[in-house]
Design a protein around this motif. Sequence first.
Motif, PDB file in Angstrom:
ATOM      1  N   GLN A  53       0.845  -1.194   0.000  1.00  0.00           N
ATOM      2  CA  GLN A  53       0.000   0.000   0.000  1.00  0.00           C
ATOM      3  C   GLN A  53       0.885   1.252   0.000  1.00  0.00           C
ATOM      4  N   SER A  69      -5.027   6.320  -6.028  1.00  0.00           N
ATOM      5  CA  SER A  69      -5.786   6.735  -4.840  1.00  0.00           C
ATOM      6  C   SER A  69      -6.983   7.576  -5.225  1.00  0.00           C
ATOM      7  N   ASN A  72      -9.206  10.021  -2.802  1.00  0.00           N
ATOM      8  CA  ASN A  72      -9.009   9.641  -1.407  1.00  0.00           C
ATOM      9  C   ASN A  72      -7.592   9.984  -0.960  1.00  0.00           C
ATOM     10  N   LYS A  73      -7.475  10.914  -0.062  1.00  0.00           N
ATOM     11  CA  LYS A  73      -6.159  11.356   0.401  1.00  0.00           C
ATOM     12  C   LYS A  73      -5.689  10.594   1.638  1.00  0.00           C
ATOM     13  N   THR A  74      -6.526   9.676   2.136  1.00  0.00           N
ATOM     14  CA  THR A  74      -6.201   8.945   3.358  1.00  0.00           C
ATOM     15  C   THR A  74      -5.877   7.483   3.097  1.00  0.00           C
ATOM     16  N   ASN A  75      -6.734   6.792   2.334  1.00  0.00           N
ATOM     17  CA  ASN A  75      -6.571   5.363   2.098  1.00  0.00           C
ATOM     18  C   ASN A  75      -6.289   5.075   0.630  1.00  0.00           C
ATOM     19  N   TYR A  95     -10.907   1.672  -1.684  1.00  0.00           N
ATOM     20  CA  TYR A  95     -11.622   2.562  -0.775  1.00  0.00           C
ATOM     21  C   TYR A  95     -12.295   3.671  -1.578  1.00  0.00           C
ATOM     22  N   ASN A  98     -10.907   5.667  -4.732  1.00  0.00           N
ATOM     23  CA  ASN A  98      -9.854   4.922  -5.448  1.00  0.00           C
ATOM     24  C   ASN A  98     -10.326   4.506  -6.840  1.00  0.00           C
ATOM     25  N   THR A 157     -15.889   1.246   0.211  1.00  0.00           N
ATOM     26  CA  THR A 157     -14.898   0.180   0.349  1.00  0.00           C
ATOM     27  C   THR A 157     -15.389  -1.122  -0.273  1.00  0.00           C
TER      28      THR A 157
END
Length: 414
Positions: A53, A69, A72-75, A95, A98, A157
């Motif tokens: 990841q 990504s 999505n800036k986190t997952n 997620y 993505n 997700t």
Amino acid sequence: MKKLLLTLAAVASFTFAQAEVTLKVIDATDIKGTEIAEKPGEGSSNGEARHVQPLESLKLGDYSFSFTSGTNKTNAPAYYWSMTGKEDIRTIRLYGGNTMTISAPAGTTMKQIEFKGSNGNASANPTATNGTLVVSGKTAMTWTGEASEFTITYDKTFRITEMTVYVNGDNPEEPEVPEVEKVANIAAFVAKCTASNCPTLTIDAPVTVTYQNGRYLYIKDDSGVMAVYGDLTTKYANGDVIPAGITGEAQNYSNGVFQMSTPKADTFKEGTQGAAVEPMEISVGAITANLVSTYVVLRDVTVTAAEKENNYTVSDEEGDEALLFNQFANATYYDVVDVATGENLDVYAIVTVYKGNPQLYPVKVSATSGIAGVEADANAPVEYYNLQGVRVAEPANGLYIRRQGNTATKVLVK
């Protein structure tokens, strides 16, 4: 001639065999990305499995997959192994925001892909650059189209364990679109909300908008009021009537905050302008958790800033207090609501609940304009409710909420 016929038969047999290809994530090769080693569990921690990841790309058989990504800036997308000692199950994890691009081998046209996995969301609404996607539950999703390459953008997700690809001349059956249960109104929708189950439902009647700001939409009908929380492309104003058919998850979000979550944006059609929805005029002491999602106004009150940012106290001359939290203070996500402090203010707000206690989200705070609608309410029938929101036909001694027309106050009956 016989030899040639045999050769053609073999080719035909091979083509037929290739019309359906099963790709298992456990067989992935050429995995590219940042690999993170397994972290064994310690104490109350379950540890973390070996994974890659962000996942950049991999191959399943002759098919190539690439990932981003997206928004999505986190997952970031990931490829996971199982923890050591457990059944060897491997997953591609996507997620919300993505993307995954699937490329078929040269000369191959994909017609349909059945995805199997876990941790999905029945209300998910992923999109594809080619074809259509149907989510048939938390463990399955089907793409149908005609492409040698296409990209899926996920909004929720989903963990993929296996895919069945139908290609070339094969004509698979269209996936069955799951039927969504219809309910008559907001009250029937709320009745389906539980802490453990979030069914996807359609309200088969028009609803009226009281307020919208960012992801928060508040609606009403003759049966009740409710919040809708999620990304919508349609913008509404107070009084707009949304046509029947809005769809989303029925959820008890937090100790009685009944709402529609993960709304299906395409079911929220353009509204038609209706009569403005006037707020319920209410005293500070009459605010209870049973009024959650109700549009209210508190007149001639005092607003005091608390130590914590965006937190305020609203009080009146009776000495009652209520909490106000400015949910709409961040200009990145909302139309900012400015909360004035001081005396003699009118607070227009939505009642919500935080940790089981009522609080207010501001819609507007302005200098008091006096009590409106008193004449109209004077001839309206009087109703009494206990502090739990249950109507009482003949109130005995104690505190009650007295409601007449669009005005509610807390009273002591002796």
